[in-house]
Design a protein around this motif. Sequence first.
Motif, PDB file in Angstrom:
ATOM      1  N   MET A  19      35.218  54.663  40.220  1.00 53.76           N
ATOM      2  CA  MET A  19      33.840  55.179  40.343  1.00 53.76           C
ATOM      3  C   MET A  19      32.883  54.048  40.723  1.00 53.76           C
ATOM      4  N   LEU A  20      33.062  52.897  40.077  1.00 54.31           N
ATOM      5  CA  LEU A  20      32.201  51.737  40.342  1.00 54.31           C
ATOM      6  C   LEU A  20      32.408  51.201  41.756  1.00 54.31           C
ATOM      7  N   ILE A  21      33.656  51.149  42.166  1.00 57.87           N
ATOM      8  CA  ILE A  21      33.953  50.611  43.502  1.00 57.87           C
ATOM      9  C   ILE A  21      33.275  51.465  44.574  1.00 57.87           C
ATOM     10  N   ARG A  22      33.367  52.775  44.440  1.00 55.89           N
ATOM     11  CA  ARG A  22      32.725  53.668  45.433  1.00 55.89           C
ATOM     12  C   ARG A  22      31.214  53.468  45.410  1.00 55.89           C
ATOM     13  N   LEU A  23      30.651  53.355  44.215  1.00 57.11           N
ATOM     14  CA  LEU A  23      29.192  53.196  44.103  1.00 57.11           C
ATOM     15  C   LEU A  23      28.739  51.890  44.758  1.00 57.11           C
ATOM     16  N   ILE A  24      29.452  50.796  44.484  1.00 60.27           N
ATOM     17  CA  ILE A  24      29.040  49.487  45.028  1.00 60.27           C
ATOM     18  C   ILE A  24      29.217  49.480  46.541  1.00 60.27           C
ATOM     19  N   VAL A  33      32.937  42.108  45.991  1.00 60.11           N
ATOM     20  CA  VAL A  33      33.628  40.897  46.448  1.00 60.11           C
ATOM     21  C   VAL A  33      34.996  40.702  45.786  1.00 60.11           C
ATOM     22  N   GLY A  34      35.321  41.533  44.808  1.00 61.17           N
ATOM     23  CA  GLY A  34      36.621  41.342  44.171  1.00 61.17           C
ATOM     24  C   GLY A  34      37.008  42.524  43.306  1.00 61.17           C
ATOM     25  N   ALA A  35      38.318  42.658  43.087  1.00 57.91           N
ATOM     26  CA  ALA A  35      38.840  43.751  42.257  1.00 57.91           C
ATOM     27  C   ALA A  35      40.016  43.209  41.456  1.00 57.91           C
ATOM     28  N   ILE A  36      39.996  43.499  40.165  1.00 56.39           N
ATOM     29  CA  ILE A  36      41.024  42.967  39.255  1.00 56.39           C
ATOM     30  C   ILE A  36      41.790  44.113  38.618  1.00 56.39           C
ATOM     31  N   GLU A  37      43.080  43.944  38.514  1.00 60.89           N
ATOM     32  CA  GLU A  37      43.902  44.846  37.715  1.00 60.89           C
ATOM     33  C   GLU A  37      44.796  43.994  36.816  1.00 60.89           C
ATOM     34  N   ARG A  38      45.438  44.666  35.851  1.00 57.60           N
ATOM     35  CA  ARG A  38      46.279  43.925  34.916  1.00 57.60           C
ATOM     36  C   ARG A  38      47.552  43.451  35.617  1.00 57.60           C
ATOM     37  N   GLU A  39      48.080  42.336  35.076  1.00 59.08           N
ATOM     38  CA  GLU A  39      49.334  41.750  35.567  1.00 59.08           C
ATOM     39  C   GLU A  39      50.400  42.838  35.691  1.00 59.08           C
ATOM     40  N   GLY A  40      51.122  42.875  36.790  1.00 62.70           N
ATOM     41  CA  GLY A  40      52.226  43.824  36.960  1.00 62.70           C
ATOM     42  C   GLY A  40      51.813  45.174  37.525  1.00 62.70           C
ATOM     43  N   HIS A  41      50.504  45.407  37.681  1.00 65.71           N
ATOM     44  CA  HIS A  41      50.031  46.698  38.202  1.00 65.71           C
ATOM     45  C   HIS A  41      50.423  46.837  39.675  1.00 65.71           C
ATOM     46  N   ALA A  42      50.731  48.058  40.089  1.00 63.03           N
ATOM     47  CA  ALA A  42      51.233  48.307  41.459  1.00 63.03           C
ATOM     48  C   ALA A  42      50.214  47.934  42.548  1.00 63.03           C
ATOM     49  N   THR A  62      43.663  41.544  42.648  1.00 64.20           N
ATOM     50  CA  THR A  62      44.327  40.406  42.007  1.00 64.20           C
ATOM     51  C   THR A  62      44.341  40.584  40.495  1.00 64.20           C
ATOM     52  N   ALA A  63      45.250  39.848  39.832  1.00 67.79           N
ATOM     53  CA  ALA A  63      45.256  39.818  38.359  1.00 67.79           C
ATOM     54  C   ALA A  63      44.610  38.533  37.861  1.00 67.79           C
ATOM     55  N   ASP A  64      44.126  37.701  38.794  1.00 69.59           N
ATOM     56  CA  ASP A  64      43.619  36.374  38.444  1.00 69.59           C
ATOM     57  C   ASP A  64      42.089  36.334  38.484  1.00 69.59           C
ATOM     58  N   PRO A  65      41.441  36.364  37.312  1.00 67.21           N
ATOM     59  CA  PRO A  65      39.977  36.368  37.303  1.00 67.21           C
ATOM     60  C   PRO A  65      39.362  35.104  37.900  1.00 67.21           C
ATOM     61  N   LEU A  66      40.045  33.954  37.753  1.00 65.16           N
ATOM     62  CA  LEU A  66      39.487  32.704  38.323  1.00 65.16           C
ATOM     63  C   LEU A  66      39.311  32.854  39.826  1.00 65.16           C
ATOM     64  N   GLU A  67      40.322  33.410  40.466  1.00 64.11           N
ATOM     65  CA  GLU A  67      40.281  33.624  41.921  1.00 64.11           C
ATOM     66  C   GLU A  67      39.198  34.651  42.273  1.00 64.11           C
ATOM     67  N   ALA A  68      39.156  35.755  41.524  1.00 65.64           N
ATOM     68  CA  ALA A  68      38.227  36.839  41.859  1.00 65.64           C
ATOM     69  C   ALA A  68      36.770  36.447  41.603  1.00 65.64           C
ATOM     70  N   PHE A  69      36.524  35.641  40.550  1.00 60.76           N
ATOM     71  CA  PHE A  69      35.141  35.342  40.163  1.00 60.76           C
ATOM     72  C   PHE A  69      34.494  34.276  41.070  1.00 60.76           C
ATOM     73  N   ALA A  70      35.326  33.501  41.785  1.00 61.74           N
ATOM     74  CA  ALA A  70      34.762  32.450  42.649  1.00 61.74           C
ATOM     75  C   ALA A  70      33.917  33.126  43.729  1.00 61.74           C
ATOM     76  N   GLY A  71      32.657  32.741  43.829  1.00 58.94           N
ATOM     77  CA  GLY A  71      31.794  33.308  44.874  1.00 58.94           C
ATOM     78  C   GLY A  71      31.135  34.617  44.480  1.00 58.94           C
ATOM     79  N   ALA A  72      31.333  35.070  43.215  1.00 63.96           N
ATOM     80  CA  ALA A  72      30.677  36.308  42.757  1.00 63.96           C
ATOM     81  C   ALA A  72      29.453  35.966  41.912  1.00 63.96           C
ATOM     82  N   GLN A  73      28.579  36.953  41.754  1.00 67.03           N
ATOM     83  CA  GLN A  73      27.406  36.775  40.875  1.00 67.03           C
ATOM     84  C   GLN A  73      27.511  37.622  39.602  1.00 67.03           C
ATOM     85  N   ALA A  74      28.341  38.660  39.641  1.00 68.29           N
ATOM     86  CA  ALA A  74      28.458  39.539  38.459  1.00 68.29           C
ATOM     87  C   ALA A  74      29.846  40.157  38.393  1.00 68.29           C
TER      88      ALA A  74
END
Length: 269
Positions: A19-24, A33-42, A62-74
């Motif tokens: 829902m959030l992804i469609r809204l943004i 700028v990024g989307a995270i899911e849990r380790e092992g998710h399809a 990605t499952a890696d928040p460090l990678e996803a958060f780089a360059g984000a503001q929120a």
Amino acid sequence: MSDLPGIVVTGASGRMGQMLIRLIQDSDSARLVGAIEREGHAWIGRDLGEEMGGAANGVIVTADPLEAFAGAQAVIDFTAPEATLAFAKIAAQARLTHVIGTTGMSADHIAALAPCARHAVIVRAGNMSLGVNLLTQLTKKVAAALDTDWDIEVIEAHHNKKVDAPSGTALMLGEAAAQGRGITLADNRESGRDGITGARAKGAIGFSAIRGGDIVGEHDVLFAGQGERIVLRHVATDRAIFARGALKAALWGQDKAPGEYDMLDVLGL
Ligand SMILES: NC(=O)c1ccc[n+]([C@@H]2O[C@H](COP(=O)([O-])OP(=O)(O)OC[C@H]3O[C@@H](n4cnc5c(N)ncnc54)[C@H](O)[C@@H]3O)[C@@H](O)[C@H]2O)c1
Ligand SMILES: O=C(O)C1=N[C@H](C(=O)O)CCC1
């Protein structure tokens, strides 16, 4: 390159995540700028747009928040308590506004957010909708006007996949009622009645939870007196109300000092 705030969504494949992804993606005020899911998710390593059944959008899950958060503001986070705590630590290091919709957090989880909020803005609410946040204020006012001859019960209903009870919203409403009465919810909470429970304790704030089907979220605050009852009610029919509130919070947080906030701050209620 746009200078709109860049937002990462955690739990990207979830009911709220999608829902959030469609809204943004449809928003003129923010960019995804990024989307995270849990380790092992399809969905890990795959294009988010395609996994959601549409055209590729170039966002690789990605499952890696460090990678996803780089360059984000929120980061907007509707996942699970332990995951939210881990995201809070990394969001604080990266100085990102962290909007937390996750419910079912224990007192220890909530206490562990405090050090993170020394470095970054955290907006947390068990319900991000305008209607429920307004209802908390009405609940507080009614509870302040009535004495303990009036029993207070929060009755909530949600879909059959919900894992926590009472709901985050029910606890917000219970807290509001307790504040109105000038008592603490922790010392006056009554939930999970079953068997020979004895009579209702005078002054208790009770919780009853219904789970079934695809109910988005319904909450009644019942004030039951002798010969009369007052019922304050909120009915959610669309999860978009929570997503809109969360995006508003992420944008609101951009120029705020580090600290812990809620939707009353965001909405100015
Ligand atoms: N505050 C509000 O307004 C509000 C509104 C709706 C839902 N919620 C809460 O949001 C949470 C999620 O609700 P939902 O209906 O979207 O649930 P859901 O189960 O559909 O989605 C949760 C997602 O989080 C993912 N996830 C779990 N652990 C993770 C981890 N370690 N890293 C990354 N992703 C992880 C799951 O894989 C799943 O995709 C619940 O706590 C719910 O109560 C709050
Ligand atoms: O679907 C859910 O889960 C919801 N969780 C929040 C809560 O616990 O109150 C808000 C309503 C929907």
